[in-house]
Design a protein around this motif. Structure first.
Motif, PDB file in Angstrom:
ATOM      1  N   ILE A   1      15.796  23.774  22.492  1.00 51.69           N
ATOM      2  CA  ILE A   1      15.723  25.063  22.719  1.00 51.69           C
ATOM      3  C   ILE A   1      16.517  25.274  24.315  1.00 51.69           C
ATOM      4  O   ILE A   1      16.582  24.042  24.932  1.00 51.69           O
TER       5      ILE A   1
ATOM      6  N   THR B   1      16.155  26.503  27.981  1.00 47.78           N
ATOM      7  CA  THR B   1      15.191  26.907  29.293  1.00 47.78           C
ATOM      8  C   THR B   1      16.323  27.694  29.920  1.00 47.78           C
ATOM      9  O   THR B   1      17.052  27.161  30.560  1.00 47.78           O
TER      10      THR B   1
ATOM     11  N   ASN C   1       8.818  21.946  26.310  1.00 48.27           N
ATOM     12  CA  ASN C   1       8.605  20.473  25.940  1.00 48.27           C
ATOM     13  C   ASN C   1       7.480  20.045  26.578  1.00 48.27           C
ATOM     14  O   ASN C   1       6.379  19.457  26.098  1.00 48.27           O
TER      15      ASN C   1
ATOM     16  N   HIS D   1      18.565  15.257  22.516  1.00 49.70           N
ATOM     17  CA  HIS D   1      19.629  16.004  23.345  1.00 49.70           C
ATOM     18  C   HIS D   1      19.028  17.593  23.387  1.00 49.70           C
ATOM     19  O   HIS D   1      18.156  17.965  22.761  1.00 49.70           O
ATOM     20  N   GLY D   2      19.858  18.501  24.127  1.00 48.88           N
ATOM     21  CA  GLY D   2      19.521  19.687  24.330  1.00 48.88           C
ATOM     22  C   GLY D   2      20.055  20.821  23.343  1.00 48.88           C
ATOM     23  O   GLY D   2      20.788  20.222  22.517  1.00 48.88           O
ATOM     24  N   SER D   3      20.200  22.155  23.824  1.00 46.36           N
ATOM     25  CA  SER D   3      20.963  22.945  22.764  1.00 46.36           C
ATOM     26  C   SER D   3      22.366  23.155  22.858  1.00 46.36           C
ATOM     27  O   SER D   3      22.920  24.039  22.039  1.00 46.36           O
ATOM     28  N   ALA D   4      23.057  22.458  23.832  1.00 46.89           N
ATOM     29  CA  ALA D   4      24.278  22.387  23.948  1.00 46.89           C
ATOM     30  C   ALA D   4      25.080  23.875  23.594  1.00 46.89           C
ATOM     31  O   ALA D   4      25.872  23.848  22.808  1.00 46.89           O
TER      32      ALA D   4
ATOM     33  N   ASN E   1      26.643  17.744  16.132  1.00 46.57           N
ATOM     34  CA  ASN E   1      26.334  16.398  15.280  1.00 46.57           C
ATOM     35  C   ASN E   1      24.813  16.736  14.855  1.00 46.57           C
ATOM     36  O   ASN E   1      24.020  16.806  15.933  1.00 46.57           O
TER      37      ASN E   1
ATOM     38  N   TYR F   1      32.780  15.514  15.812  1.00 43.90           N
ATOM     39  CA  TYR F   1      33.581  15.357  16.695  1.00 43.90           C
ATOM     40  C   TYR F   1      33.113  14.392  17.776  1.00 43.90           C
ATOM     41  O   TYR F   1      33.985  13.420  18.366  1.00 43.90           O
TER      42      TYR F   1
HETATM   43  P1  NAD Z   1      22.785  19.145  26.193  1.00 45.85           P
HETATM   44  O1  NAD Z   1      22.165  17.897  25.579  1.00 45.85           O
HETATM   45  O2  NAD Z   1      22.352  20.385  25.326  1.00 45.85           O
HETATM   46  O3  NAD Z   1      24.352  18.896  25.808  1.00 45.85           O
HETATM   47  C1  NAD Z   1      25.235  18.280  26.738  1.00 45.85           C
HETATM   48  C2  NAD Z   1      26.487  18.141  26.374  1.00 45.85           C
HETATM   49  O4  NAD Z   1      26.191  16.942  25.165  1.00 45.85           O
HETATM   50  C3  NAD Z   1      26.911  19.179  25.302  1.00 45.85           C
HETATM   51  O5  NAD Z   1      27.845  20.121  26.002  1.00 45.85           O
HETATM   52  C4  NAD Z   1      27.560  18.504  24.104  1.00 45.85           C
HETATM   53  O6  NAD Z   1      29.114  18.281  24.515  1.00 45.85           O
HETATM   54  C5  NAD Z   1      27.101  17.266  23.886  1.00 45.85           C
HETATM   55  N1  NAD Z   1      25.979  17.238  22.814  1.00 45.85           N
HETATM   56  C6  NAD Z   1      24.598  17.503  22.919  1.00 45.85           C
HETATM   57  N2  NAD Z   1      24.183  17.478  21.721  1.00 45.85           N
HETATM   58  C7  NAD Z   1      25.106  17.465  20.937  1.00 45.85           C
HETATM   59  C8  NAD Z   1      25.188  17.390  19.469  1.00 45.85           C
HETATM   60  N3  NAD Z   1      24.084  17.494  18.659  1.00 45.85           N
HETATM   61  N4  NAD Z   1      26.398  17.137  18.815  1.00 45.85           N
HETATM   62  C9  NAD Z   1      27.607  17.235  19.693  1.00 45.85           C
HETATM   63  N5  NAD Z   1      27.637  17.243  21.076  1.00 45.85           N
HETATM   64  C10 NAD Z   1      26.229  17.348  21.539  1.00 45.85           C
HETATM   65  O7  NAD Z   1      22.470  19.197  27.641  1.00 45.85           O
HETATM   66  P2  NAD Z   1      22.582  20.389  28.687  1.00 45.85           P
HETATM   67  O8  NAD Z   1      23.836  20.985  28.485  1.00 45.85           O
HETATM   68  O9  NAD Z   1      22.102  19.717  29.906  1.00 45.85           O
HETATM   69  O10 NAD Z   1      21.269  21.429  28.528  1.00 45.85           O
HETATM   70  C11 NAD Z   1      21.632  22.633  27.588  1.00 45.85           C
HETATM   71  C12 NAD Z   1      20.348  23.145  27.428  1.00 45.85           C
HETATM   72  O11 NAD Z   1      19.376  22.555  26.568  1.00 45.85           O
HETATM   73  C13 NAD Z   1      19.484  23.629  28.707  1.00 45.85           C
HETATM   74  O12 NAD Z   1      18.891  24.916  28.717  1.00 45.85           O
HETATM   75  C14 NAD Z   1      18.291  22.538  28.629  1.00 45.85           C
HETATM   76  O13 NAD Z   1      17.044  23.122  29.298  1.00 45.85           O
HETATM   77  C15 NAD Z   1      17.909  22.449  27.154  1.00 45.85           C
HETATM   78  N6  NAD Z   1      17.326  21.161  26.855  1.00 45.85           N
HETATM   79  C16 NAD Z   1      16.362  21.272  25.759  1.00 45.85           C
HETATM   80  C17 NAD Z   1      16.021  20.040  25.085  1.00 45.85           C
HETATM   81  C18 NAD Z   1      14.936  20.061  24.201  1.00 45.85           C
HETATM   82  O14 NAD Z   1      14.734  21.192  23.719  1.00 45.85           O
HETATM   83  N7  NAD Z   1      14.445  19.090  23.713  1.00 45.85           N
HETATM   84  C19 NAD Z   1      16.169  18.742  25.548  1.00 45.85           C
HETATM   85  C20 NAD Z   1      17.332  18.762  26.797  1.00 45.85           C
HETATM   86  C21 NAD Z   1      17.969  20.101  27.363  1.00 45.85           C
END
Ligand code: NAD
Length: 502
Positions: free
Chosen positions: A94, A96, A106, A285-288, A298, A337
């Motif tokens: 999600i 935040t 979380n 990872h987060g919501s990218a 992915n 990718y």
């Molecule tokens: P992120 O992990 O969402 O993404 C960082 C980068 O990693 C992306 O721009 C993308 O290039 C790559 N990436 C991440 N997951 C990928 C996937 N499945 N496939 C391909 N590429 C991927 O981190 P962020 O940008 O710092 O955070 C974005 C949002 O997500 C923020 O609002 C943060 O608070 C939230 N977040 C949520 C969770 C959770 O719900 N468990 C965990 C971490 C961050």
């Protein structure tokens, strides 16, 4: 599997019925999340469905839209009912919202539902996913509820803020025992503990001590402890030397991302959050948001979380089928990718899911196939060992004072004069943990935040009434005290740091 691919709500079992595999399947709460969440959840549920997972999906809404409706934790009060009823939560990432009073969903879910163990396998898939550590296969098990994540923070003076680091013995016992049980169940050979107990002797010292105590109950497993800074460097450099790693919350949060990234990609790692009643499964990872809606993300991290969920709900054979098909797909060079080999066109999210579905029943040839069906029974639910409380006595009190522009000697003179008739006498003053009176050095930089230690004439002779008397005297002299901390002994052993700044 019911409830996919479209959102459906199911009349699930009532909360007093035990979780069981009903005709419709095991009840599971699903949240599609924000950003890339809906796409990777769609792909994941499709793969589980095709693999024969027996799940009765109950969908809930959490995250950005709920935050925007004014719920500061991103979850509506009624949503907890679903989680408590199904006791299994598959959650997409999600978003935040930044700033203003929004709490991490979380952290709220983990702490509210007692999900004390965060399990993050970090595995290399070389040569199919590039990595400098082809032999890496580490599970990071992170304490999930305590430490600096208690969220108890205060601004105490103009210049100083504080965050409380809380470490409990039952919390340490649960996570350390979970780590050893996990290692045994999964046929691993070693458990490594990371702490910083050379500095935080009481808090991290307790974690380390409990680790040593519990390690002695598992003579079949190797155990070792590393100071977290050099341990982290070694983990990043030579991850092959580690197997299961158990840590307090903050170190585990940081190290598990490092471990997942050096294994190949944070996009590949799933995570389980385990409690006595409820468990939550997700990608790490987060919501990218930048990738949302483009069918490029992915789904592997969420899929690996879902595999752990299938093992958890007793569908190990389905978990094995999904995981081995996924490994076979990586071997075939099919990839999104972020992990696509050079020269290969990446697949979109749904096409990658189709590639996995097409390989259900296949096993990898180069990578090691997984064998969940042969796992021994799950880690038993833990009851904290009953303990007799130790005799608690008090030696004195630390009183924290807000005073700007003073000097240690001037403050000492004020405090001594104010406490002239007090039973507790000023013993020393420190500033940010460094002793500045008596015998301080002029070079020591001082803020407006002081700790004054008052001590009884003999150990164990201080009582609450003496603290109240002292505070009364200080208040009368206009001293701005911020908080007090009792200096207790437990079973005769000091339960406080010496405060000499060493
Ligand atoms: P992120 O992990 O969402 O993404 C960082 C980068 O990693 C992306 O721009 C993308 O290039 C790559 N990436 C991440 N997951 C990928 C996937 N499945 N496939 C391909 N590429 C991927 O981190 P962020 O940008 O710092 O955070 C974005 C949002 O997500 C923020 O609002 C943060 O608070 C939230 N977040 C949520 C969770 C959770 O719900 N468990 C965990 C971490 C961050």
């Amino acid at each position: 599997m019911t409830g996919t691919p479209t959102a459906q709500r199911h009349a699930a079992a009532t909360s007093d019925e035990p979780r069981r595999e009903a005709a419709a399947g095991v009840p599971v709460t699903v949240a599609r999340g924000d950003g890339i969440g809906p796409e990777i959840m769609e792909a994941t549920l499709r793969i589980l469905d095709a693999a024969g997972a027996r799940l009765a999906v109950e969908e809930i809404e959490i995250g950005e839209s709920v935050y925007r409706r004014g719920h500061s934790a991103g979850i509506e009060p009624s949503t907890w009912e679903s989680l408590r009823r199904t006791q299994v939560f598959l959650k997409a990432p999600i978003t935040t919202p930044q700033g203003g009073g929004f709490k991490s969903l979380n952290v709220t879910v983990r702490k509210t539902l007692g999900l004390y163990a965060n399990v993050r396998p970090c595995v290399a898939y070389a040569p199919f996913v590039p990595t400098r550590h082809p032999g890496m296969d580490v599970v990071v098990i992170r304490e999930n509820e305590e430490d600096l994540y208690a969220g108890i923070e205060h601004r105490q003076t103009d210049e100083v803020t504080q965050c409380l680091k809380l470490i409990s013995r039952p919390g340490c016992e649960r996570i350390v025992r979970y780590a050893f049980e996990h290692a045994r169940r999964h046929g691993r050979r070693k458990v490594t503990c990371f702490t910083k107990d050379n500095i935080m002797k009481l808090t991290d010292g307790l974690f380390h001590r409990v680790f040593d105590e519990i390690a002695a109950e598992y003579p079949d497993l190797e155990n070792e402890h590393w100071i977290v800074d050099i341990g982290a460097a070694k983990l990043a450099d030579t991850p092959e030397a580690f197997d299961v790693v158990v840590t307090p919350n903050l170190y585990g949060d940081i190290l598990s991302d490092v471990a997942a990234q050096i294994a190949g990609s944070v996009g590949l790692a799933g995570s389980a959050n385990i409690g006595d009643q409820v468990a939550m499964f997700e990608a790490i990872h987060g919501s990218a948001p930048r990738r949302a809606g483009q069918d490029v993300a992915n789904p592997s991290g969420l899929l690996m979380g879902a595999v752990m969920m299938l093992v958890h709900v007793g569908q190990a054979e389905v978990a094995e089928r999904v995981h081995n098909a996924w490994l076979a797909t990586l071997e075939a060079g099919a990839a999104t990718y972020d992990i696509a080999p050079a020269g290969r066109a990446p697949l979109g999210t749904q096409a990658f899911a189709d590639a996995i579905v097409a390989r259900l029943g296949d096993r990898p040839r180069t990578l090691n196939p997984v064998r969940y069906a042969a796992l021994p029974p799950a880690v038993p639910r833990q009851k904290p060992a009953p303990r007799t409380p130790e005799r608690k006595t008090m030696d004195g009190v630390d009183i924290f004072v807000h005073d700007a522009g003073t000097s240690p000697d001037a403050l000492a003179a004020i405090l001594r004069e104010a406490s002239r008739d007090s039973y507790l006498k000023l013993q020393m003053i420190s500033n940010r943990g460094v002793k500045v009176w008596p015998d301080g050095l002029p070079e020591t930089f001082c803020t407006d935040h002081w700790r004054a230690r008052f001590i009884a004439p003999a150990p164990g002779c201080a009582h609450h009434k003496h603290v109240l008397q002292l505070l009364y005297f200080l208040e009368r002299a206009g001293v701005d005290f911020i908080k007090t901390e009792g200096l207790h002994r437990f079973g005769g052993q000091p339960g406080y740091s010496l405060g000499q700044g060493q």
